[in-house]
Scaffold this active site. Sequence first.
Site, mmCIF file in Angstrom:
data_model
loop_
_atom_site.group_PDB
_atom_site.id
_atom_site.type_symbol
_atom_site.label_atom_id
_atom_site.label_comp_id
_atom_site.label_asym_id
_atom_site.label_seq_id
_atom_site.Cartn_x
_atom_site.Cartn_y
_atom_site.Cartn_z
ATOM 1 N N ASP A 91 38.102 38.356 26.347
ATOM 2 C CA ASP A 91 36.700 38.067 26.662
ATOM 3 C C ASP A 91 35.813 39.242 26.272
ATOM 4 O O ASP A 91 35.048 39.746 27.071
ATOM 5 C CB ASP A 91 36.564 37.719 28.143
ATOM 6 N N LEU A 133 26.144 44.050 44.287
ATOM 7 C CA LEU A 133 25.844 44.484 42.922
ATOM 8 C C LEU A 133 25.689 43.301 42.000
ATOM 9 O O LEU A 133 24.989 43.356 41.002
ATOM 10 C CB LEU A 133 26.954 45.397 42.392
ATOM 11 N N LYS A 149 35.085 44.108 43.901
ATOM 12 C CA LYS A 149 34.968 42.696 43.556
ATOM 13 C C LYS A 149 35.835 41.891 44.502
ATOM 14 O O LYS A 149 37.058 42.028 44.511
ATOM 15 C CB LYS A 149 35.442 42.535 42.121
#
Length: 896
Positions: free
Chosen positions: A714, A595, A617
């Site tokens: 972030d 991805l 991930k």
Amino acid sequence: MEKHPQALLIFSLIFITFSALHPVEAQDQKGFISLDCGLSPTDPSFNDPSTGLTYSTDDGFAHSGKTGKIKKEFESIFSKPALTLRYFPDGVRNCYTLNVTQDTNYLIKAVFVYGNYDDLNNYPSFDLYLGPNLWSTVDMNGRTNGTIEEIIHRTRSKSLQICFVKTGTSNPMVNTIELRPLKNNTYNTQSGSLKYFFRYYFSTSGRNIRYPNDVHDRKWYPFFDSKEWTEVTTDLNVNTSNGYEPPQAVMASASTPISTFAPWNFTWSLPSSTTQFYVYLHFAEIETLSSLDTREFKVELNGKLAYERYSPRTLAMETIFFSTPQQCEGGECILELTKTPKSTLPPLINALELFTVIDFPQLETNQDDVAAIKGIQNTYGLSKVSWQGDPCVPKQFLWDGLNCNSLDISTPPIVTSLNLSSSQLTGIIAPGIENLIHLQELDLSNNNLTGGVPEFLAGMKSLLVINLSGNNLNGSVPQTLLQKKGLKLNLEGNSDLICPGGLCVSKDGNGSKKTNVVIPVVASVAFVVVLGSALAFFFVFKKRKTSNNEAPISYTQVSDVRTARSNSEPAIMTKNRRFAYSEVVTMTNNFKRVLGKGGFGMVYHGTVNGNEQVAVKMLSHSSSQGYKEFKAEVELLLRVHHKNLVGLVGYCDEGENLALIYEYMANGDLREHMSGNRGGSILNWETRLKIVVESAQGLEYLHNGCKPPMVHRDVKTTNILLNEHFQAKLADFGLSRSFPIEGETHVSTVVAGTPGYLDPEYYRTNWLNEKSDVYSFGIVLLELITNQPVINQSREKPHIAEWVGFMLTKGDIKNIMDPKLYGDYDSGSVWRAVELAMSCLNPSSARRPTMSQVVIELNECLANENSRGGTSQNMNSQTSIEMSMNFDIGTTPDAR
Ligand SMILES: *[C@@H]1O[C@H](CO)[C@@H](O)[C@H](O)[C@H]1NC(C)=O
Ligand SMILES: *[C@@H]1O[C@H](CO)[C@@H](O)[C@H](O)[C@H]1NC(C)=O
Ligand SMILES: *[C@@H]1O[C@H](CO)[C@@H](O)[C@H](O)[C@H]1NC(C)=O
Ligand SMILES: *[C@@H]1O[C@H](CO)[C@@H](O)[C@H](O)[C@H]1NC(C)=O
Ligand SMILES: *[C@@H]1O[C@H](CO)[C@@H](O)[C@H](O)[C@H]1NC(C)=O
Ligand SMILES: *[C@@H]1O[C@H](CO)[C@@H](O)[C@H](O)[C@H]1NC(C)=O
Ligand SMILES: *[C@@H]1O[C@H](CO)[C@@H](O)[C@H](O)[C@H]1NC(C)=O
Ligand SMILES: *[C@@H]1O[C@H](CO)[C@@H](O)[C@H](O)[C@H]1NC(C)=O
Ligand SMILES: *[C@@H]1O[C@H](CO)[C@@H](O)[C@H](O)[C@H]1NC(C)=O
């Protein structure tokens, strides 16, 4: 438009009193780097008699260049260390590499004296770079007395490169390079570095002052306007320990107007109206005042009030400066100190420093990649002239044989391709290659490499092409490599290489061995039809290529979790849990579908419980996250549940294999939609408001709903993901850290985040609190309003906040609105949003609203907009986007 836009502008003044961390240290040159360029390596270091500074040879700091010496007739004007120099006749860019302390402000000086060293009587001109960024153009024409470049720059890594770039026919050259570390929390800027403009102390002494009087080796020039001023001096000691630490001799004199009632004026001219600068005013009361006397004055810069009533402290210094960059109309500046009515004495000032702002937007290449490539350079003793300075940037100086990915200026570039074909390499395949974790292509063909094909190549997750043809490799090729999916492997012309099962080696008629051209990767079952698997491979590979071209994969962590399309709300309410590595392999179908790629590793598509989609991930081993941190992070994330936060479904923690498994977000990230990269019609204002409201709710939950509260750290548009119903969720808490609420309200930690979104106060102080997220959220809001990049160097004001501030002073709000909205919005609701954004961007975190306030305010904006009633083009962005969203080839590579 009832509010005057100027009211939104951000000014704030910082006032430094003593922080008096340490008494003045001994002048020990600690951390100083003083290079006498061109001094022979056999010559010993020497002390410059006028300063006591110790200079040494530059040998070993420069990788190239030749040494020269100025002509005899100039020796009367100059002295060591300016007598010798290094010049660079070869290559375009030549660099010095210096070891420095990371994240520290350095005073950096380079001295240039031509002195007809080459007998050509041709004064050179060339460019000077600091790392990948242009620092200055050095034009020595008419500079018989030489010239100096001086800058204050915050280091971004442990090494600093000063590069000399040929721009014409003349050879770049340099005589001295000097680095001086400065005290932390001095000379901080909102962004950019400080280029020396002037540094005066007000005295009639006529004497320049530098080291050892100035512990940081700044050079102070005396200045005095005897027509207007009188001088005040003292023999007493002035307490100068406020971080800036000017020399005693600088603070021991001051100027005041001759007439008690006159203002103290000082003017200077800058190159233009848009030149940004920082000014530092150093004050200390050095006159002995009687009990009846007071000295109090107003401080104004270009008529803008900096301080209404200021009194210098007796025998103790204070420094006044603006925390934001300033500008002067027409470039003409005036500093005025005016006595207040109450004051019996005229104003007084001791010293003044001025710097212009120089932006260094280009980030250095990923430091792990730099270390890896340098290791490889050492291993093979490569002396390519272009292999100096930053490997990847600026692009025109890309190292020969490398390719890099530098998608945007705010992401550190990474090395994606290493091509050392025909480079006369000998020895074995360098183990250091494994450290280039982002490598996609490796071409070592046509060298004299010996030894075996190392197994680690199979473990390099990003590698797609390996060419080892035309070497003298021997031994057997690792099975893992041959079976690796999606890998194109060329082993031709290594006569002693053996592949298990004889797949790669075949003997030809003459009896000599010959290897096959390409070994398409075959899954264990796929021995059946070689042709078939070759085709399959070609297909996958081709697709991947296309995706690279058309929709570059972002390397920020967030877009990791971007995805194609899912068919239902993630019903994964199964217990958050730990998965075995074998389960991860199954769920991702052996990591079939990529991805995206992030700083921490690859992200794969997966399926759990039959049909529920997830994004997996994989954390690369070399990622900076330690195992302990990983555990802590997972525990934290598993606690967090909110409809506007991307959920963590589970994790894998098995030996070397660490993975995070997230909810799958079908519509990718917000930035893609804003940039039009997803296709479809543009998000209308109402949809944008709805997305920010939802994101704000997610953030508000992190701040107030979690125990302990969390700071995201972030927040940015690539971290706001959209599911198939366009519901917004915040992603990537990889950088989050819990922070305590009671007592301490901030956490001191290493500054993290994304340039442009980074709270300047956090950056300056290293103090983390939830208001840093509010700042970043303000930037996101401006992006949604303007659809402008956060940083754009070609804009009048590179940073979006400054640009908006600047445009607002020019009047109409239409100037800043995304033109693609075609004016289709309620301007009241837009105004509220702009005001809210600007208040989120207040330099002082205390003045920013809380996320709860932001949520309330945004809901009201949304209500305003809704009450306007739909107009023609308003209604259907939702549908049209849904229709267009499955075109992203890059994210849906699996064939149907
Ligand atoms: C700079 O640092 C590197 C590694 O940290 C070290 O190998 C090298 O010797 C240092 N160079 C100098 C001149 O100190
Ligand atoms: C160089 O310095 C000398 C002495 O300081 C001065 O007289 C001369 O004008 C200077 N030359 C230039 C070009 O600035
Ligand atoms: C400045 O602070 C950084 C961390 O914020 C630290 O790494 C560095 O050593 C400090 N520099 C000096 C000169 O104290
Ligand atoms: C200078 O002032 C600071 C703060 O007022 C104080 O802590 C420090 O001891 C003083 N230093 C000297 C040398 O008096
Ligand atoms: C200082 O500037 C003000 C105007 O800005 C002017 O009125 C005044 O005369 C100036 N004073 C001197 C001493 O130059
Ligand atoms: C490596 O460079 C050579 C030319 O120097 C070129 O022919 C070859 O295609 C390159 N390899 C790759 C993988 O691009
Ligand atoms: C490899 O080395 C041999 C001798 O060791 C030499 O004859 C040959 O030219 C070299 N090949 C290349 C491509 O450098
Ligand atoms: C090495 O092989 C790769 C893949 O087969 C190819 O792209 C590259 O051009 C080859 N390099 C050379 C120098 O032929
Ligand atoms: C490969 O060649 C090297 C010498 O270049 C030799 O030492 C080694 O034993 C060989 N390995 C195999 C498996 O033949």
